[in-house]
Design a protein around this motif. Structure first.
Motif, PDB file in Angstrom:
ATOM      1  N   GLY A  34      -1.644  71.461 -17.356  1.00  0.00           N
ATOM      2  CA  GLY A  34      -1.510  70.018 -17.204  1.00  0.00           C
ATOM      3  C   GLY A  34      -0.368  69.584 -16.317  1.00  0.00           C
ATOM      4  O   GLY A  34      -0.048  68.396 -16.241  1.00  0.00           O
ATOM      5  N   VAL A  35       0.248  70.523 -15.610  1.00  0.00           N
ATOM      6  CA  VAL A  35       1.387  70.233 -14.740  1.00  0.00           C
ATOM      7  C   VAL A  35       0.914  69.772 -13.363  1.00  0.00           C
ATOM      8  O   VAL A  35       1.450  68.817 -12.807  1.00  0.00           O
ATOM      9  N   LYS A  36      -0.067  70.446 -12.821  1.00  0.00           N
ATOM     10  CA  LYS A  36      -0.579  70.147 -11.471  1.00  0.00           C
ATOM     11  C   LYS A  36      -1.744  69.175 -11.583  1.00  0.00           C
ATOM     12  O   LYS A  36      -2.782  69.506 -12.162  1.00  0.00           O
ATOM     13  N   THR A  37      -1.572  67.960 -11.027  1.00  0.00           N
ATOM     14  CA  THR A  37      -2.629  66.947 -11.050  1.00  0.00           C
ATOM     15  C   THR A  37      -2.918  66.409  -9.649  1.00  0.00           C
ATOM     16  O   THR A  37      -3.542  65.355  -9.504  1.00  0.00           O
ATOM     17  N   ALA A  38      -2.436  67.115  -8.631  1.00  0.00           N
ATOM     18  CA  ALA A  38      -2.656  66.707  -7.253  1.00  0.00           C
ATOM     19  C   ALA A  38      -2.661  67.937  -6.358  1.00  0.00           C
ATOM     20  O   ALA A  38      -2.109  68.981  -6.719  1.00  0.00           O
ATOM     21  N   THR A  39      -3.269  67.775  -5.190  1.00  0.00           N
ATOM     22  CA  THR A  39      -3.294  68.831  -4.194  1.00  0.00           C
ATOM     23  C   THR A  39      -3.496  68.192  -2.827  1.00  0.00           C
ATOM     24  O   THR A  39      -3.838  67.021  -2.738  1.00  0.00           O
ATOM     25  N   CYS A  40      -3.276  68.973  -1.792  1.00  0.00           N
ATOM     26  CA  CYS A  40      -3.530  68.446  -0.455  1.00  0.00           C
ATOM     27  C   CYS A  40      -4.138  69.546   0.398  1.00  0.00           C
ATOM     28  O   CYS A  40      -4.011  70.727   0.102  1.00  0.00           O
ATOM     29  N   SER A  41      -4.800  69.105   1.449  1.00  0.00           N
ATOM     30  CA  SER A  41      -5.394  70.042   2.395  1.00  0.00           C
ATOM     31  C   SER A  41      -5.347  69.411   3.776  1.00  0.00           C
ATOM     32  O   SER A  41      -5.153  68.200   3.914  1.00  0.00           O
ATOM     33  N   ALA A  42      -5.509  70.246   4.782  1.00  0.00           N
ATOM     34  CA  ALA A  42      -5.560  69.744   6.155  1.00  0.00           C
ATOM     35  C   ALA A  42      -6.839  68.934   6.323  1.00  0.00           C
ATOM     36  O   ALA A  42      -7.871  69.243   5.721  1.00  0.00           O
ATOM     37  N   GLU A  43      -6.768  67.906   7.143  1.00  0.00           N
ATOM     38  CA  GLU A  43      -7.922  67.014   7.283  1.00  0.00           C
ATOM     39  C   GLU A  43      -9.158  67.698   7.845  1.00  0.00           C
ATOM     40  O   GLU A  43     -10.265  67.203   7.669  1.00  0.00           O
ATOM     41  N   GLY A  90       3.099  69.605  -8.784  1.00  0.00           N
ATOM     42  CA  GLY A  90       3.523  70.465  -9.877  1.00  0.00           C
ATOM     43  C   GLY A  90       4.142  71.795  -9.514  1.00  0.00           C
ATOM     44  O   GLY A  90       4.377  72.624 -10.384  1.00  0.00           O
ATOM     45  N   GLU A  91       4.440  72.031  -8.258  1.00  0.00           N
ATOM     46  CA  GLU A  91       4.906  73.350  -7.842  1.00  0.00           C
ATOM     47  C   GLU A  91       6.425  73.433  -7.790  1.00  0.00           C
ATOM     48  O   GLU A  91       7.105  72.448  -7.535  1.00  0.00           O
ATOM     49  N   GLY A  92       6.949  74.633  -8.036  1.00  0.00           N
ATOM     50  CA  GLY A  92       8.393  74.864  -7.956  1.00  0.00           C
ATOM     51  C   GLY A  92       9.155  73.932  -8.877  1.00  0.00           C
ATOM     52  O   GLY A  92       8.795  73.764 -10.044  1.00  0.00           O
ATOM     53  N   ASP A  93      10.220  73.323  -8.343  1.00  0.00           N
ATOM     54  CA  ASP A  93      11.009  72.377  -9.154  1.00  0.00           C
ATOM     55  C   ASP A  93      10.446  70.960  -9.061  1.00  0.00           C
ATOM     56  O   ASP A  93      11.048  70.021  -9.553  1.00  0.00           O
ATOM     57  N   ARG A  94       9.290  70.815  -8.427  1.00  0.00           N
ATOM     58  CA  ARG A  94       8.535  69.559  -8.299  1.00  0.00           C
ATOM     59  C   ARG A  94       9.215  68.537  -7.386  1.00  0.00           C
ATOM     60  O   ARG A  94       8.820  67.379  -7.351  1.00  0.00           O
ATOM     61  N   PHE A 124      -6.373  64.527  -9.207  1.00  0.00           N
ATOM     62  CA  PHE A 124      -7.491  64.939 -10.056  1.00  0.00           C
ATOM     63  C   PHE A 124      -7.053  64.978 -11.511  1.00  0.00           C
ATOM     64  O   PHE A 124      -5.870  64.922 -11.817  1.00  0.00           O
ATOM     65  N   ARG A 125      -8.042  65.067 -12.380  1.00  0.00           N
ATOM     66  CA  ARG A 125      -7.763  65.237 -13.802  1.00  0.00           C
ATOM     67  C   ARG A 125      -8.505  66.463 -14.305  1.00  0.00           C
ATOM     68  O   ARG A 125      -9.571  66.814 -13.786  1.00  0.00           O
ATOM     69  N   LEU A 126      -7.907  67.102 -15.286  1.00  0.00           N
ATOM     70  CA  LEU A 126      -8.500  68.292 -15.901  1.00  0.00           C
ATOM     71  C   LEU A 126      -9.592  67.847 -16.865  1.00  0.00           C
ATOM     72  O   LEU A 126      -9.360  66.996 -17.721  1.00  0.00           O
ATOM     73  N   ILE A 127     -10.776  68.424 -16.724  1.00  0.00           N
ATOM     74  CA  ILE A 127     -11.915  68.082 -17.579  1.00  0.00           C
ATOM     75  C   ILE A 127     -12.096  69.113 -18.690  1.00  0.00           C
ATOM     76  O   ILE A 127     -12.234  68.771 -19.847  1.00  0.00           O
ATOM     77  N   GLU A 128     -12.112  70.392 -18.313  1.00  0.00           N
ATOM     78  CA  GLU A 128     -12.346  71.436 -19.315  1.00  0.00           C
ATOM     79  C   GLU A 128     -11.764  72.755 -18.834  1.00  0.00           C
ATOM     80  O   GLU A 128     -11.813  73.069 -17.645  1.00  0.00           O
ATOM     81  N   VAL A 129     -11.228  73.521 -19.763  1.00  0.00           N
ATOM     82  CA  VAL A 129     -10.694  74.861 -19.499  1.00  0.00           C
ATOM     83  C   VAL A 129     -11.673  75.874 -20.074  1.00  0.00           C
ATOM     84  O   VAL A 129     -12.174  75.700 -21.191  1.00  0.00           O
TER      85      VAL A 129
END
Length: 138
Positions: A34-43, A90-94, A124-129
């Motif tokens: 539940g720490v990482k709720t975002a990400t990015c990518s090249a366009e 959510g990565e490293g020291d944020r 994004f949000r976590l739906i299921e593990v």
């Protein structure tokens, strides 16, 4: 960890974070926790998501670990990403400083880095593990 994907998710697209099995494992664990709720990518990456779309996230061995749902897509230049988004990744020291250092290295390995490169910033949000996790982590 072996996990079976429930029938209701089998039609979803699949992906792993990062560019190595180790990074994929590290980042999917942050999602599951539940720490990482975002990400990015090249366009120019081909797997553009849309709000409401769900994805199966794979670990470094290609095994399904969880389902996430895209909640927001925004386009920002690398040098315009703010501390709030960096924290949500959510990565490293944020911190924004850590985010910039890690993402310069990541996009550099891909041969794409520029200070003004356009990024697809996704929340994004976590739906299921999936798998046999302790109940407190489900």
């Amino acid at each position: 960890m072996s996990a079976t994907v429930p029938d209701r998710y089998r039609h979803l697209r699949r992906f792993a974070f990062g560019d190595s099995p180790e990074l994929a494992d590290e980042l999917v664990e942050l999602v599951v926790e539940g720490v990482k709720t975002a990400t990015c990518s090249a366009e120019d990456e081909p797997n553009l998501s849309t709000p409401g779309e769900r994805w199966i996230v794979l670990d470094g061995q290609g095994l399904p670990r969880c389902v996430i749902e895209t909640t927001e897509i925004r386009y920002r230049r690398f040098n315009e990403v703010d501390a709030v988004f960096a924290y949500d990744e959510g990565e490293g020291d944020r911190s924004l400083c850590y985010w910039r250092r890690a993402h310069r290295a990541y996009f550099g390995r891909l041969g794409k880095f520029r200070e003004d490169m356009m990024l697809i910033c996704e929340r994004f949000r976590l739906i299921e593990v999936f798998g046999n996790l302790p109940a407190e982590r489900r």
